[in-house]
Design an enzyme around this catalytic site. Structure first.
Site, PDB file in Angstrom:
ATOM      1  N   PRO A 135       0.788  -1.228   0.000  1.00 15.84           N
ATOM      2  CG  PRO A 135      -0.156  -1.152   2.110  1.00 15.84           C
ATOM      3  CD  PRO A 135       0.506  -2.089   1.158  1.00 15.84           C
ATOM      4  CG  ASN A 136      -0.337   4.290   1.256  1.00 19.55           C
ATOM      5  OD1 ASN A 136      -1.306   4.828   0.725  1.00 19.55           O
ATOM      6  ND2 ASN A 136      -0.411   3.712   2.432  1.00 19.55           N
TER       7      ASN A 136
ATOM      8  NE  ARG B 149       3.850   6.715   1.652  1.00 21.38           N
ATOM      9  CZ  ARG B 149       4.092   5.494   2.103  1.00 21.38           C
ATOM     10  NH1 ARG B 149       4.601   4.574   1.307  1.00 21.38           N
ATOM     11  NH2 ARG B 149       3.822   5.186   3.338  1.00 21.38           N
TER      12      ARG B 149
ATOM     13  CE1 TYR C 225       8.695   5.320   3.397  1.00 27.12           C
ATOM     14  CE2 TYR C 225       7.064   7.072   3.227  1.00 27.12           C
ATOM     15  CZ  TYR C 225       7.570   5.968   3.893  1.00 27.12           C
ATOM     16  OH  TYR C 225       6.973   5.502   5.037  1.00 27.12           O
TER      17      TYR C 225
ATOM     18  CG  ASN D  51       8.367  -1.577   0.554  1.00 26.34           C
ATOM     19  OD1 ASN D  51       7.746  -1.732   1.609  1.00 26.34           O
ATOM     20  ND2 ASN D  51       8.973  -0.447   0.241  1.00 26.34           N
TER      21      ASN D  51
ATOM     22  CB  ALA E 111       1.371   0.371   6.607  1.00 22.19           C
TER      23      ALA E 111
ATOM     24  CD  GLU F  96      10.135  -7.099   6.100  1.00 18.77           C
ATOM     25  OE1 GLU F  96       9.818  -8.228   6.504  1.00 18.77           O
ATOM     26  OE2 GLU F  96      10.249  -6.115   6.842  1.00 18.77           O
TER      27      GLU F  96
ATOM     28  CG  HIS G   5      10.955  -1.888   5.052  1.00 14.37           C
ATOM     29  ND1 HIS G   5       9.599  -1.855   4.861  1.00 14.37           N
ATOM     30  CD2 HIS G   5      11.235  -3.055   5.667  1.00 14.37           C
ATOM     31  CE1 HIS G   5       9.074  -2.960   5.358  1.00 14.37           C
ATOM     32  NE2 HIS G   5      10.046  -3.710   5.840  1.00 14.37           N
TER      33      HIS G   5
ATOM     34  NE  ARG H 239       9.771   6.250   9.063  1.00 16.47           N
ATOM     35  CZ  ARG H 239       8.815   6.155   8.121  1.00 16.47           C
ATOM     36  NH1 ARG H 239       8.898   5.209   7.201  1.00 16.47           N
ATOM     37  NH2 ARG H 239       7.813   6.997   8.101  1.00 16.47           N
TER      38      ARG H 239
HETATM   39  C1  DQA Z   1       8.019   1.369   4.123  1.00 14.09           C
HETATM   40  C2  DQA Z   1       8.016   1.560   5.645  1.00 14.09           C
HETATM   41  C3  DQA Z   1       6.634   1.338   6.234  1.00 14.09           C
HETATM   42  O1  DQA Z   1       6.644   1.558   7.633  1.00 14.09           O
HETATM   43  C4  DQA Z   1       5.638   2.298   5.620  1.00 14.09           C
HETATM   44  O2  DQA Z   1       4.341   2.037   6.110  1.00 14.09           O
HETATM   45  C5  DQA Z   1       5.672   2.268   4.126  1.00 14.09           C
HETATM   46  C6  DQA Z   1       6.961   2.229   3.452  1.00 14.09           C
HETATM   47  C7  DQA Z   1       9.379   1.743   3.480  1.00 14.09           C
HETATM   48  O3  DQA Z   1       9.594   1.395   2.332  1.00 14.09           O
HETATM   49  O4  DQA Z   1      10.205   2.393   4.132  1.00 14.09           O
HETATM   50  O5  DQA Z   1       4.637   2.357   3.469  1.00 14.09           O
HETATM   51  O6  DQA Z   1       7.770  -0.001   3.833  1.00 14.09           O
END
Ligand code: DQA
Length: 146
Positions: free
Chosen positions: A9-10, A17, A22, A74, A77, A98, A100, A107
């Site tokens: 998501p996102n 964003r 990011y 990735n 959240a 995984e 990020h 964080r």
């Molecule tokens: C993320 C870190 C997550 O905590 C966050 O919710 C994201 C992006 C990252 O790529 O740093 O959506 O996965």
């Protein structure tokens, strides 16, 4: 022989964003870079992004049915909340890395735990978009295509 680049998501909003967290690259930029890397190693790449947990679970099951050799993931959240995604990863034999963009360990406390890391072969956090490339390189090595 294929790898899958999976984003949760996102992450479709990358570039717009919170760029201070990011970065400025879009998801299309990242997908292009990883596709080129894979093609240099004669490996195909499928890319999938969804804002929906069930769609990500379905894509992981599909990857298993298609014989996908590795997943760069990735989970956004969902990393911090999703027992269902953890179970999906555990239900397939595919190695998952995984990724990020940000360093989740420095964080907010709610981001510091990953539900998924225990069922992944590794985690890369805080190296920006290079993390996707490093994850793909690790999987290429694992499948003998480095
Ligand atoms: C993320 C870190 C997550 O905590 C966050 O919710 C994201 C992006 C990252 O790529 O740093 O959506 O996965």
């Amino acid at each position: 022989m294929d790898l899958l680049l999976l984003n949760g998501p996102n992450l479709n909003r990358l570039g717009k964003r919170e760029p201070d967290v990011y970065g400025h690259e879009t998801l299309a930029d990242i997908e292009k870079r990883i596709r080129l890397l894979c093609s240099d190693h004669e490996v195909g790449l499928s890319c999938f992004q969804s804002n929906h947990e069930g769609a990500l679970i379905d894509r992981i099951h599909q990857a298993a049915d298609e014989g996908t050799k590795g997943i760069v993931f990735n989970p956004g959240a969902y990393t911090h909340t999703s027992i269902a995604l953890r179970d999906a990863i555990a239900s397939v034999e595919i190695p998952v890395v995984e990724v990020h963009l940000s360093n989740i360990h420095k964080r907010e406390s709610f981001r510091q735990n990953s539900m998924l890391a225990p069922v992944c072969i590794g985690q890369i956090s805080g190296l920006g978009s290079d993390g996707y490339e490093l994850a793909a390189r690790a999987l290429l090595t694992k499948i003998g295509r480095n």
